[in-house]
Design a protein around this motif. Structure first.
Motif, PDB file in Angstrom:
ATOM      1  N   ILE A   1       0.947  -1.298  -0.041  1.00  0.00           N
ATOM      2  CA  ILE A   1       0.059  -0.018   0.118  1.00  0.00           C
ATOM      3  C   ILE A   1       0.744   1.273  -0.002  1.00  0.00           C
ATOM      4  N   VAL A   2       0.670   2.034  -0.970  1.00  0.00           N
ATOM      5  CA  VAL A   2       1.748   3.297  -1.193  1.00  0.00           C
ATOM      6  C   VAL A   2       0.688   4.515  -0.370  1.00  0.00           C
ATOM      7  N   GLY A   3       1.298   5.141   0.645  1.00  0.00           N
ATOM      8  CA  GLY A   3       0.418   6.180   1.131  1.00  0.00           C
ATOM      9  C   GLY A   3      -0.076   5.525   2.570  1.00  0.00           C
ATOM     10  N   GLY A   4       0.394   6.025   3.752  1.00  0.00           N
ATOM     11  CA  GLY A   4       0.009   5.883   4.966  1.00  0.00           C
ATOM     12  C   GLY A   4      -0.998   6.857   5.633  1.00  0.00           C
ATOM     13  N   GLY A   5      -2.111   7.262   4.894  1.00  0.00           N
ATOM     14  CA  GLY A   5      -2.977   8.193   5.427  1.00  0.00           C
ATOM     15  C   GLY A   5      -4.359   7.314   5.581  1.00  0.00           C
TER      16      GLY A   5
ATOM     17  N   GLY B   1      -6.920   6.392   3.760  1.00  0.00           N
ATOM     18  CA  GLY B   1      -7.026   5.308   2.915  1.00  0.00           C
ATOM     19  C   GLY B   1      -5.995   4.092   2.977  1.00  0.00           C
ATOM     20  N   GLY B   2      -4.847   4.343   2.973  1.00  0.00           N
ATOM     21  CA  GLY B   2      -3.875   3.230   2.966  1.00  0.00           C
ATOM     22  C   GLY B   2      -4.081   2.584   4.407  1.00  0.00           C
ATOM     23  N   ALA B   3      -4.118   3.357   5.642  1.00  0.00           N
ATOM     24  CA  ALA B   3      -4.398   2.631   7.240  1.00  0.00           C
ATOM     25  C   ALA B   3      -5.754   1.608   6.956  1.00  0.00           C
TER      26      ALA B   3
ATOM     27  N   ILE C   1       2.582  -0.973   4.516  1.00  0.00           N
ATOM     28  CA  ILE C   1       2.366   0.372   4.185  1.00  0.00           C
ATOM     29  C   ILE C   1       3.476   1.093   3.970  1.00  0.00           C
ATOM     30  N   LEU C   2       3.787   1.822   2.744  1.00  0.00           N
ATOM     31  CA  LEU C   2       4.749   2.346   2.580  1.00  0.00           C
ATOM     32  C   LEU C   2       4.501   3.957   2.384  1.00  0.00           C
ATOM     33  N   GLY C   3       4.953   4.639   3.468  1.00  0.00           N
ATOM     34  CA  GLY C   3       4.473   6.156   3.091  1.00  0.00           C
ATOM     35  C   GLY C   3       5.721   7.111   3.455  1.00  0.00           C
TER      36      GLY C   3
ATOM     37  N   GLY D   1       8.683   6.887   6.085  1.00  0.00           N
ATOM     38  CA  GLY D   1       9.672   7.899   5.698  1.00  0.00           C
ATOM     39  C   GLY D   1      10.209   7.483   4.092  1.00  0.00           C
ATOM     40  N   ARG D   2       9.324   6.877   3.390  1.00  0.00           N
ATOM     41  CA  ARG D   2       9.810   6.441   2.267  1.00  0.00           C
ATOM     42  C   ARG D   2       8.895   6.774   1.084  1.00  0.00           C
ATOM     43  N   ARG D   3       9.515   7.471  -0.034  1.00  0.00           N
ATOM     44  CA  ARG D   3       8.616   8.150  -1.028  1.00  0.00           C
ATOM     45  C   ARG D   3       8.834   7.199  -2.341  1.00  0.00           C
TER      46      ARG D   3
ATOM     47  N   ALA E   1      -2.451   4.927  -2.496  1.00  0.00           N
ATOM     48  CA  ALA E   1      -3.512   5.473  -1.566  1.00  0.00           C
ATOM     49  C   ALA E   1      -2.633   7.109  -1.287  1.00  0.00           C
ATOM     50  N   ALA E   2      -2.116   7.585  -2.318  1.00  0.00           N
ATOM     51  CA  ALA E   2      -1.167   8.922  -2.071  1.00  0.00           C
ATOM     52  C   ALA E   2      -1.680   9.973  -1.862  1.00  0.00           C
ATOM     53  N   GLY E   3      -3.186  10.134  -1.887  1.00  0.00           N
ATOM     54  CA  GLY E   3      -3.642  11.257  -1.476  1.00  0.00           C
ATOM     55  C   GLY E   3      -3.127  12.567  -2.491  1.00  0.00           C
TER      56      GLY E   3
ATOM     57  N   TYR F   1     -13.023  24.987   3.154  1.00  0.00           N
ATOM     58  CA  TYR F   1     -12.973  24.467   4.813  1.00  0.00           C
ATOM     59  C   TYR F   1     -11.697  24.481   5.236  1.00  0.00           C
ATOM     60  N   ILE F   2     -10.494  24.135   4.612  1.00  0.00           N
ATOM     61  CA  ILE F   2      -9.283  24.120   5.455  1.00  0.00           C
ATOM     62  C   ILE F   2      -8.954  25.572   5.855  1.00  0.00           C
ATOM     63  N   GLY F   3      -8.863  26.500   5.013  1.00  0.00           N
ATOM     64  CA  GLY F   3      -8.787  27.805   5.304  1.00  0.00           C
ATOM     65  C   GLY F   3      -9.759  28.444   6.505  1.00  0.00           C
ATOM     66  N   LEU F   4     -10.905  28.235   6.452  1.00  0.00           N
ATOM     67  CA  LEU F   4     -11.952  28.623   7.502  1.00  0.00           C
ATOM     68  C   LEU F   4     -11.827  27.839   8.937  1.00  0.00           C
ATOM     69  N   GLU F   5     -11.221  26.624   8.777  1.00  0.00           N
ATOM     70  CA  GLU F   5     -11.073  25.888  10.116  1.00  0.00           C
ATOM     71  C   GLU F   5      -9.721  26.468  10.513  1.00  0.00           C
ATOM     72  N   ALA F   6      -8.874  26.771   9.875  1.00  0.00           N
ATOM     73  CA  ALA F   6      -7.366  27.334  10.213  1.00  0.00           C
ATOM     74  C   ALA F   6      -7.772  28.746  10.817  1.00  0.00           C
TER      75      ALA F   6
ATOM     76  N   PHE G   1     -19.315  14.371   4.746  1.00  0.00           N
ATOM     77  CA  PHE G   1     -18.227  15.296   4.953  1.00  0.00           C
ATOM     78  C   PHE G   1     -18.720  16.010   6.511  1.00  0.00           C
ATOM     79  N   TRP G   2     -17.741  16.433   6.998  1.00  0.00           N
ATOM     80  CA  TRP G   2     -17.947  17.589   8.484  1.00  0.00           C
ATOM     81  C   TRP G   2     -17.015  18.619   8.403  1.00  0.00           C
ATOM     82  N   SER G   3     -17.362  19.496   9.039  1.00  0.00           N
ATOM     83  CA  SER G   3     -16.480  20.566   9.239  1.00  0.00           C
ATOM     84  C   SER G   3     -16.676  21.383  10.721  1.00  0.00           C
ATOM     85  N   ASN G   4     -15.785  21.427  11.383  1.00  0.00           N
ATOM     86  CA  ASN G   4     -16.012  22.074  12.862  1.00  0.00           C
ATOM     87  C   ASN G   4     -15.511  23.603  12.735  1.00  0.00           C
TER      88      ASN G   4
HETATM   89  P1  FAD Z   1      -3.763  11.049   2.926  1.00  0.00           P
HETATM   90  O1  FAD Z   1      -4.566  11.043   4.079  1.00  0.00           O
HETATM   91  O2  FAD Z   1      -3.252  12.403   2.230  1.00  0.00           O
HETATM   92  O3  FAD Z   1      -2.730  10.189   2.877  1.00  0.00           O
HETATM   93  C1  FAD Z   1      -1.766   9.985   1.778  1.00  0.00           C
HETATM   94  C2  FAD Z   1      -0.478   9.825   1.986  1.00  0.00           C
HETATM   95  O4  FAD Z   1       0.138   9.222   1.215  1.00  0.00           O
HETATM   96  C3  FAD Z   1       0.363  10.941   2.744  1.00  0.00           C
HETATM   97  O5  FAD Z   1       0.966  10.511   4.036  1.00  0.00           O
HETATM   98  C4  FAD Z   1       1.397  11.158   1.661  1.00  0.00           C
HETATM   99  O6  FAD Z   1       2.472  12.053   2.363  1.00  0.00           O
HETATM  100  C5  FAD Z   1       1.639   9.788   1.178  1.00  0.00           C
HETATM  101  N1  FAD Z   1       2.225   9.870  -0.036  1.00  0.00           N
HETATM  102  C6  FAD Z   1       1.983  10.822  -1.030  1.00  0.00           C
HETATM  103  N2  FAD Z   1       2.919  10.530  -2.225  1.00  0.00           N
HETATM  104  C7  FAD Z   1       3.490   9.373  -1.928  1.00  0.00           C
HETATM  105  C8  FAD Z   1       4.725   8.719  -2.596  1.00  0.00           C
HETATM  106  N3  FAD Z   1       4.878   9.056  -3.709  1.00  0.00           N
HETATM  107  N4  FAD Z   1       5.205   7.731  -1.754  1.00  0.00           N
HETATM  108  C9  FAD Z   1       4.780   7.497  -0.632  1.00  0.00           C
HETATM  109  N5  FAD Z   1       3.823   8.239   0.167  1.00  0.00           N
HETATM  110  C10 FAD Z   1       3.333   9.083  -0.634  1.00  0.00           C
HETATM  111  N6  FAD Z   1     -12.071  15.213   5.529  1.00  0.00           N
HETATM  112  C11 FAD Z   1     -13.098  15.026   6.002  1.00  0.00           C
HETATM  113  O7  FAD Z   1     -14.022  14.228   5.760  1.00  0.00           O
HETATM  114  N7  FAD Z   1     -13.810  15.819   7.143  1.00  0.00           N
HETATM  115  C12 FAD Z   1     -12.800  16.817   7.530  1.00  0.00           C
HETATM  116  O8  FAD Z   1     -13.127  17.656   8.627  1.00  0.00           O
HETATM  117  C13 FAD Z   1     -11.687  16.942   7.040  1.00  0.00           C
HETATM  118  N8  FAD Z   1     -10.639  17.934   7.395  1.00  0.00           N
HETATM  119  C14 FAD Z   1      -9.400  18.003   7.126  1.00  0.00           C
HETATM  120  C15 FAD Z   1      -8.651  19.123   7.395  1.00  0.00           C
HETATM  121  C16 FAD Z   1      -7.294  19.010   6.823  1.00  0.00           C
HETATM  122  C17 FAD Z   1      -6.218  20.103   7.570  1.00  0.00           C
HETATM  123  C18 FAD Z   1      -7.040  18.074   5.895  1.00  0.00           C
HETATM  124  C19 FAD Z   1      -5.643  18.296   5.118  1.00  0.00           C
HETATM  125  C20 FAD Z   1      -7.722  17.262   5.246  1.00  0.00           C
HETATM  126  C21 FAD Z   1      -9.134  17.175   5.753  1.00  0.00           C
HETATM  127  N9  FAD Z   1     -10.032  16.099   5.258  1.00  0.00           N
HETATM  128  C22 FAD Z   1     -11.236  16.112   5.914  1.00  0.00           C
HETATM  129  C23 FAD Z   1      -9.732  15.449   4.277  1.00  0.00           C
HETATM  130  C24 FAD Z   1      -9.106  14.170   4.494  1.00  0.00           C
HETATM  131  O9  FAD Z   1      -8.141  14.205   5.576  1.00  0.00           O
HETATM  132  C25 FAD Z   1      -8.726  13.262   3.310  1.00  0.00           C
HETATM  133  O10 FAD Z   1      -9.733  13.238   2.398  1.00  0.00           O
HETATM  134  C26 FAD Z   1      -8.031  12.132   3.628  1.00  0.00           C
HETATM  135  O11 FAD Z   1      -6.928  12.396   4.645  1.00  0.00           O
HETATM  136  C27 FAD Z   1      -7.801  11.371   2.268  1.00  0.00           C
HETATM  137  O12 FAD Z   1      -7.255  10.020   2.729  1.00  0.00           O
HETATM  138  P2  FAD Z   1      -5.934   9.573   1.657  1.00  0.00           P
HETATM  139  O13 FAD Z   1      -5.454   8.365   2.169  1.00  0.00           O
HETATM  140  O14 FAD Z   1      -6.569   9.511   0.372  1.00  0.00           O
HETATM  141  O15 FAD Z   1      -4.915  10.729   1.608  1.00  0.00           O
END
Ligand code: FAD
Length: 414
Positions: free
Chosen positions: A8-12, A14-16, A33-35, A79-81, A108-110, A155-160, A324-327
């Motif tokens: 699995i590429v990406g430890g966010g 989706g990957g988890a 999981i390689l992230g 720590g691996r891309r 699952a690299a987001g 959303y992200i700008g407003l939450e920040a 989706f949600w936003s606080n």
């Molecule tokens: P990610 O979670 O982004 O994970 C992808 C991972 O892959 C990352 O760690 C990235 O570094 C890694 N990666 C990328 N390229 C490579 C590569 N070439 N090799 C290895 N690793 C790589 N969603 C909601 O539903 N509600 C919310 O309130 C909400 N708030 C958010 C607030 C913030 C600040 C952010 C940034 C996002 C928010 N989201 C929210 C969106 C949600 O977090 C994302 O939709 C979700 O994380 C997507 O999951 P993902 O696994 O696709 O990608």
């Protein structure tokens, strides 16, 4: 060469979730999981909410405790891309030149935060909010920060903006369009959130484009607008969207561009490669079967389950309704469906109550609901999605429960 049955590429999110779903379904092969991030999988939503404001430490935003991964025999290669994919040899190459083989690859690299491109974008004090590292850098600078300019009223700008205001910073939000949340919500919600931020002291400026970040001694000191006005800012936060992280996969021949194209089971056009989450371009019945990318935790998790099931040979199709949600401040927004292209808004309640919902209609059907501090509408409204709109007067009446409007169906109690 190391090799995993499922890599699995990406430890966010989706990957988890994909790794968890495989083990929950008793997949016995090797999983890694390689992230590229140095951290174990963690939740991203708190980055602009409780983690930014300091209300939650990092340990409390981990997707699973660290021991979980070892117990389930899921290797975490942090720590691996990945810089290249060889779809024929079934191997990826990491940034340090290692080749790792796979039986099945789940991409699952987001995405990576879109960076400002104007003059001064690389000054110290200019930040994105995508990863733990991004937010840690911001937090280190907060003590010396008075004025923050947030570029982007999504959303992200407003939450920040809400989080930084809570921390006592003077915040200006700069939005190029004539309303905040223009990409994701209708005008009523935009007006409501702009007014809320202003009531909390945020200077919300609409129709403003940033021409340059001005600096002093290598650090941001202000933002120059296209009008020539310069706003003082010792921190600049860009919340201007993401660029999907798909280059190695597209270079390997996968169909796509602004994301990787996947079918209903999350398969890409390349054999034994799936893509899920923010980077996956899929056709959705909630977008009239047009290819879309969704950026939400629900989408990443549900696609992960779909891919895991397909890998295990089950009939799996991703058809879940987007949510989706936003606080922000004490407001909890919950959205179900996609409001893009709506031709009518029906408001249930009154925004001045700070508890109301907006139903979005298109061609006489309900396509989405935005629910502000109205959990009941959010839960019951799901059953109305893509259904012919009920009587509008009843839909607009918040004393009529939405479950009463579902033709012949029993909505769940709340
Ligand atoms: P990610 O979670 O982004 O994970 C992808 C991972 O892959 C990352 O760690 C990235 O570094 C890694 N990666 C990328 N390229 C490579 C590569 N070439 N090799 C290895 N690793 C790589 N969603 C909601 O539903 N509600 C919310 O309130 C909400 N708030 C958010 C607030 C913030 C600040 C952010 C940034 C996002 C928010 N989201 C929210 C969106 C949600 O977090 C994302 O939709 C979700 O994380 C997507 O999951 P993902 O696994 O696709 O990608």
């Amino acid at each position: 060469m190391r090799r995993y049955d499922v890599l699995i590429v990406g430890g966010g999110h989706g990957g988890a979730s994909a790794a968890v779903a495989l083990r929950q379904r008793k997949f016995a092969g090797s999983v890694a999981i390689l992230g590229e991030e140095a951290n174990p999988p963690y939740e991203r939503p708190p980055l602009s909410k409780e983690y930014l404001s300091g209300d939650k430490p990092f340990e409390r935003i981990l997707i699973r405790p660290l021991a979980f991964w070892a117990e389930r025999e899921i290797a975490l290669l942090t720590g691996r891309r990945v810089v290249a994919v060889d779809a024929v040899a079934h191997a990826v190459t990491t940034h340090d030149g290692e080749q790792i083989g796979y039986g099945i690859l789940i991409w699952a690299a987001g995405g990576h935060a879109r960076r400002l491109s104007c003059a001064g974008h690389d000054l110290a004090g200019v930040h994105s909010v995508r990863s733990r590292v991004d937010v840690d850098r911001m937090r280190e600078e907060l003590a010396a920060t008075t004025h923050v300019a947030v570029v982007g009223g999504g959303y992200i700008g407003l939450e920040a903006a809400a989080g930084l205001t809570k921390l006592g910073k003077r915040v200006t939000v700069l939005e190029a369009q004539d309303r905040v949340l223009a990409r994701v919500a209708g005008p009523t919600l935009s007006r409501f959130f702009a007014a809320e931020h202003r009531a909390h002291g945020v200077d919300v400026r609409l129709g403003q484009s940033v021409e340059a970040i001005e600096g002093r001694h290598g650090r941001a000191s202000g933002v120059r607008l296209a009008t020539g006005e310069v706003l003082s800012a010792d921190m600049v936060v860009a919340g201007i969207g993401i660029v999907p992280a798909v280059e190695p996969l597209v270079a390997a021949g996968a169909e796509g561009g602004n994301g990787v194209a996947v079918d209903v089971s999350c398969r890409t056009s390349l054999a034994d490669i799936y893509a899920i989450g923010d980077c996956a371009l899929h056709r959705s019945s909630f977008a009239e079967e047009q290819p879309i990318r969704l950026e939400s935790v629900q989408n990443a998790n549900d696609m992960a389950t779909t891919a895991a099931r397909a890998i295990l040979g089950e009939q799996a199709a991703y058809t879940a309704a987007p949510w989706f949600w936003s606080n922000q401040y004490d407001l909890k927004l919950q959205t179900i469906g996609l409001s893009t292209g709506h031709d009518r808004e029906v408001i249930r309640g009154d925004p001045s109550w700070r508890s109301f919902s907006v139903a979005y209609l298109k061609h006489g059907r309900i396509i989405a609901l935005d629910c502000v501090n109205t959990v009941r509408d959010y839960v019951q409204g799901k059953a109305l999605l893509l259904q012919p709109a009920p009587d509008i007067a009843r839909l607009a009446d918040p004393s009529v429960p939405l479950r009463d409007l579902v033709p012949g169906a029993d909505a769940p109690d709340v």
